[in-house]
Enzyme design. Structure first.
Site, mmCIF file in Angstrom:
data_model
loop_
_atom_site.group_PDB
_atom_site.id
_atom_site.type_symbol
_atom_site.label_atom_id
_atom_site.label_comp_id
_atom_site.label_asym_id
_atom_site.label_seq_id
_atom_site.Cartn_x
_atom_site.Cartn_y
_atom_site.Cartn_z
ATOM 1 N N PHE A 108 0.832 -1.290 -0.034
ATOM 2 C CA PHE A 108 0.216 -0.025 -0.051
ATOM 3 C C PHE A 108 0.781 1.329 -0.112
ATOM 4 O O PHE A 108 1.790 1.296 0.753
ATOM 5 C CB PHE A 108 -1.043 0.059 1.196
ATOM 6 C CG PHE A 108 -2.112 1.082 1.056
ATOM 7 C CD1 PHE A 108 -3.002 1.017 0.012
ATOM 8 C CD2 PHE A 108 -1.881 2.068 1.913
ATOM 9 C CE1 PHE A 108 -3.934 1.996 0.206
ATOM 10 C CE2 PHE A 108 -2.999 3.117 1.925
ATOM 11 C CZ PHE A 108 -3.775 2.918 1.073
ATOM 12 N N ASP A 178 2.252 -6.206 7.187
ATOM 13 C CA ASP A 178 0.839 -5.451 7.252
ATOM 14 C C ASP A 178 -0.295 -6.362 6.908
ATOM 15 O O ASP A 178 -0.243 -6.988 6.008
ATOM 16 C CB ASP A 178 1.186 -3.989 6.244
ATOM 17 C CG ASP A 178 -0.186 -3.296 6.314
ATOM 18 O OD1 ASP A 178 -1.477 -3.584 6.761
ATOM 19 O OD2 ASP A 178 -0.247 -2.202 5.727
ATOM 20 N N TYR A 203 -10.900 -1.097 10.257
ATOM 21 C CA TYR A 203 -11.991 -0.413 9.870
ATOM 22 C C TYR A 203 -12.405 -1.212 8.513
ATOM 23 O O TYR A 203 -13.559 -1.245 7.998
ATOM 24 C CB TYR A 203 -11.917 0.977 9.430
ATOM 25 C CG TYR A 203 -10.602 1.492 8.598
ATOM 26 C CD1 TYR A 203 -10.537 1.137 7.359
ATOM 27 C CD2 TYR A 203 -9.665 2.042 9.376
ATOM 28 C CE1 TYR A 203 -9.264 1.508 6.810
ATOM 29 C CE2 TYR A 203 -8.479 2.525 8.879
ATOM 30 C CZ TYR A 203 -8.285 2.286 7.475
ATOM 31 O OH TYR A 203 -7.158 2.775 6.668
ATOM 32 N N LYS A 204 -11.825 -2.260 8.256
ATOM 33 C CA LYS A 204 -11.882 -2.998 6.769
ATOM 34 C C LYS A 204 -12.732 -4.232 7.222
ATOM 35 O O LYS A 204 -13.667 -4.105 7.716
ATOM 36 C CB LYS A 204 -10.605 -3.334 6.191
ATOM 37 C CG LYS A 204 -9.842 -2.194 5.530
ATOM 38 C CD LYS A 204 -8.653 -2.416 4.590
ATOM 39 C CE LYS A 204 -7.755 -1.472 4.380
ATOM 40 N NZ LYS A 204 -8.386 -0.680 3.180
ATOM 41 N N ARG A 350 -12.447 -3.597 -7.911
ATOM 42 C CA ARG A 350 -12.150 -4.473 -6.651
ATOM 43 C C ARG A 350 -13.191 -4.858 -6.087
ATOM 44 O O ARG A 350 -14.541 -4.236 -5.924
ATOM 45 C CB ARG A 350 -11.220 -3.556 -5.959
ATOM 46 C CG ARG A 350 -10.465 -4.241 -4.817
ATOM 47 C CD ARG A 350 -9.236 -3.299 -4.080
ATOM 48 N NE ARG A 350 -10.146 -2.350 -3.132
ATOM 49 C CZ ARG A 350 -9.581 -1.844 -2.011
ATOM 50 N NH1 ARG A 350 -8.249 -2.236 -1.911
ATOM 51 N NH2 ARG A 350 -10.106 -1.238 -1.306
#
Lengths: 391, 391
Positions: A108, A178, A203-204, A350
Site C-alpha cells: 500500500f 501489514d 475498519y476493513k 475491486r
C-alpha cells in the site's frame, strides 16, 4: 453467516467491506452508552471506572486471537500508517549495521511513503522496492527489515508469510507484516510464522468503523528489547508518574503512544463481539466458495474484463479484482445499479468478499448486475466519468 | 455561561475540564447520526457524501479561530504526542545545520519523550531541557527548535509566546508550541505571535471527548516548504492516485497522516458548535474572575496548602494548582465529597477553571468542600491513599 448482525446499505450488494466494513448492529448503542453513561456521568473517572485505560490491550488480545498472536502481544491505537512507521523504526534499531528496508511495489502506498519518510530522516537507510515476485530473491545480508503487506490491496495476491519470514530470518533480517487485508479476511498465524512485528487496521474486514484505530503486534521474544521511536507517555512504564525520562512499558504495551480514541474503541468493541464468535478457518472456506462462484459468473458473462487476482484461491486474499480499461466509469455504473465495489488506479475494479454478511444470493445478484452493466455498456455514460475525491 | 449545553457528572462540581472536558449535550446524537445515517446507510460512500474526507481541515479551521490561526493552517488528526513528533521533525529539517531541540522541565513529559525518541533516532540531535525561567537565556545559535507547552500542565504557569517566539527567531530558531492547556482556555494568537508550528489536543478545554484527536498548525509561510517525517497517504497531494512516491499536499494538509477518526471527529464537531458561539476574550475575563475568587477562598480557609500557580492572572492559564504533601489523598477525599480536580505527582492538586460550565456558585461550593476536607483532615483516611491507574 451473520448478516442479521449488521446494518447494510439499503438496497445494495455491499462488496466493499475490504475498504470500510458495515455498521455492526450493536455498535451505535455501545458508543451511545460510552458517551452518555461513561463520558457524561463519569467524565474523567471513566479512565479507571469504565476501564478506558485498559482498552488498547484488551481489544488487542481480541484481535490477537484472529491473527494467531500470543496474549498481550497486540496493542491498539493510532493509525496503521503510524504503526508501520513505529514498527519499521523498531526493527531498524535492532539491526543497526544494516541499512535496507525491503518492500514491494504491491505494498500500500502509505506504507512505502512512511518507510521512505523514516529512511530519509535517518539519512543512511534506504527503502528498496522491487516487484512482489522478486522479493524472495532480493532478501540478502544488507536487508534490515522486510516490510510487506500480506495481501495486495489491488490484486488480492497473497504472500507466503511463513516462507518469506523464514527467508528473512535466514538472511538475518526482521519482518514487519501489514495485515490490513488479512485480519478478519483469512487465517493469520503470526506466532506460527515466526513474525517479528505486524500491524493492521480495524475498519476493513474487522468492521470497526470509519477511522477505527490501528494495531501493532510485537513478538514476545522482542517485546522487552524492541524500542519505539514514538515514545508516547502511554507507552511509558508508569505514565502517571510523569517522570522526566522515558522508560518503556513491558511488552507490546510500549507501542502505545498518546491518548487512545475511546469512542472509536467502543465501536470496535461491538464489532469484536461478533468476531469473538467467528471461526476464521470456516470463514475462509466460505470466502473461497463465494469468491470462486463470483469469478466463474463474472468471467462467463463478461469477456471484456480480466481477472487480476490469482486464480488459485490459496494464493488470494478475500477480494476479487478485475482489470478493465474503463474501470472507473464501470464501477460508478455498478454502484448506480446497486453493487458497491471500488476502483483502484489505474484500471482495477475491486470486490471484497466478506462471508460474515454476504450470501450466495448476494454474489449472484452482484454478478448479474456486473454482466448487465458490461454487456449493455451501461458504463459508457458521461455521468460516470467524473471522479470524486475518494473512489 | 453555557452550562445548559453540557451534561455534567451528577452532584459534582467538575474542576477537571483541563483533563477531560464534559459531554456537550448534542454530541451523543451527533455521533449517533454519523453512525446510523452515515456509516450505516452510506458505508464507504460516507467519505464523499457525508464529507468525512474533508473533516480534518474543516474542524481545523474552527479550532484555528480559537487560536489565532490563519484559515487552512490547521489540520486535525492523530494524537498530540504524534503531532509533537511530526512538527519537531519538520522544524529540525528546516534547520539542518543546528542540532539542539530546546525545551523546559515544565513541559508535558510526553512531549519530552517524543522529542527525545526523535533525537535518539536521528543520532546527531540533542534534546536540551532547562528550567522554564532559564529558557530565554538558553536560546542561542545552536538551537534549531524551541519546543514549549505554553501553559504548564502542573502549575498553570504561562510562557510569553510572542516574546519567546521573537527571541527564537532572532537566534535563528523555529518554534513548536503545544497548546494543550491553551486552546479553549485563553486567547492564543499564533499568527500574531509569529509562531512557526503548534499543536494541541481537543479533549481538554475544547470538550471533544475521551481520545479526541490532536491538531497541527503550520504557519502559512512554511506551509509549502515544511516536510513531514510521517508521510501518510492522506497528507499526499493526491491520495487516491496511489502513486509510488510521496508528494506532499499543499499547506497544512500535508500534516495529515492516516485515516482520520470519524466518530471522534463527529463528537468534536458537536463541541465546536458551542465554541463557534464563544468570544475567547470574554471567556478569559470570566476565567480570571472565577480563578481569583477560588484562590482567595481556598487560601483564606486552608493555610496548609500553598498556591503554586502564578499569583498574577496574566501569567497563569485557566487552572489553579496547590501544593500539599498529602495531595493525592486529599484529592481522593475531595472527589468523594463531590469536588473533582486531579492530582499530579509529586504533590500537586490541580483545578481546572472552565467558565463555559462553571459559575461563581460552583466555585464557592468547591472552595467550601476544600475547606472542610482540609480543616477536618478528612483526607487522613487509608481509603484515600490507594492509587489507581489514572489519577
Amino acid at each position: 453467516m451473520m448478516k442479521e448482525r449488521f446494518i447494510l446499505p439499503d438496497g445494495l450488494v455491499y462488496l466493499d467491506g475490504n475498504s470500510l466494513g458495515p455498521l455492526p448492529r450493536g455498535a451505535a448503542a455501545r458508543v451511545g452508552t460510552t458517551m452518555e453513561l461513561e463520558w457524561g456521568r463519569l467524565a474523567i473517572a471513566g479512565w479507571n471506572r469504565a476501564g478506558w485505560i485498559g482498552q488498547p490491550m484488551a481489544l488487542g488480545d481480541r484481535i490477537g486471537r484472529l491473527i494467531g498472536a500470543e496474549p498481550g502481544s497486540v496493542s491498539v491505537g493510532d493509525t496503521l500508517s503510524v504503526k508501520v512507521f513505529q514498527l519499521v523504526a523498531a526493527a531498524l534499531a535492532m539491526r543497526p549495521e544494516r541499512k535496507v528496508v525491503l518492500s514491494d511495489s504491491g505494498n500500500f502506498p502509505s506504507d512505502l511513503y512512511m518507510a521512505d519518510g523514516l529512511a530519509e530522516a535517518l539519512g543512511d537507510v534506504q527503502l528498496v522496492v522491487v516487484e512482489p515476485e522478486e522479493i524472495a530473491g532480493r532478501i540478502g545480508p544488507d536487508v534490515a527489515v522486510l516490510m510487506l503487506t500480506e495481501v495486495d490491496y489491488r490484486t488480492g495476491r497473497k504472500h507466503d508469510m511463513a516462507a518469506l519470514t523464514r527467508a528473512a530470518h535466514e538472511a538475518g533480517a526482521l519482518t514487519v507484516w501489514d495485515l490490513a487485508h488479512s485480519a478478519g479476511a483469512l487465517p493469520v498465524e503470526l506466532a506460527g510464522a515466526g513474525a517479528d512485528f505486524a500491524c493492521g487496521c480495524t475498519y476493513k474486514y474487522l468492521n470497526g468503523g470509519p477511522g477505527a484505530p490501528g494495531f501493532a503486534y510485537v513478538a514476545p521474544r522482542h517485546a522487552d528489547t524492541a524500542r519505539t521511536i514514538l515514545q508516547g507517555w502511554l507507552g511509558h512504564a508508569e505514565p502517571f508518574a510523569f517522570e522526566p525520562g522515558y522508560r518503556p512499558a513491558a511488552g507490546a504495551e510500549r507501542m502505545r503512544v498518546g491518548t487512545p480514541p475511546i469512542l472509536q474503541m467502543a465501536a470496535l468493541e461491538a464489532a469484536l463481539d461478533i468476531w469473538d464468535e467467528v471461526d476464521v478457518s470456516e470463514l475462509r472456506a466460505r470466502s473461497i466458495v463465494l469468491s470462486e462462484r463470483f469469478i466463474a459468473a463474472v468471467e462467463s458473462a463478461c469477456p471484456d474484463i480480466a481477472l487480476v487476482s490469482p486464480r488459485d484461491p490459496e494464493a488470494r486474499g478475500s477480494q476479487v479484482s478485475f482489470r478493465f480499461e474503463h474501470g472507473y466509469a464501470a464501477m460508478q455504473a455498478l454502484i448506480a445499479h446497486g453493487v458497491v465495489g471500488d476502483f483502484r488506479a489505474p484500471d482495477i475494479m475491486r470486490f471484497g468478499i466478506t462471508p460474515l454478511y454476504l450470501s450466495e444470493e448476494d454474489i449472484d445478484v452482484a454478478a448479474g448486475v456486473i454482466a448487465k452493466v458490461m454487456t449493455e455498456r451501461l458504463w459508457d455514460d458521461p455521468a460516470y466519468a467524473t471522479r470524486s475525491a475518494v473512489t
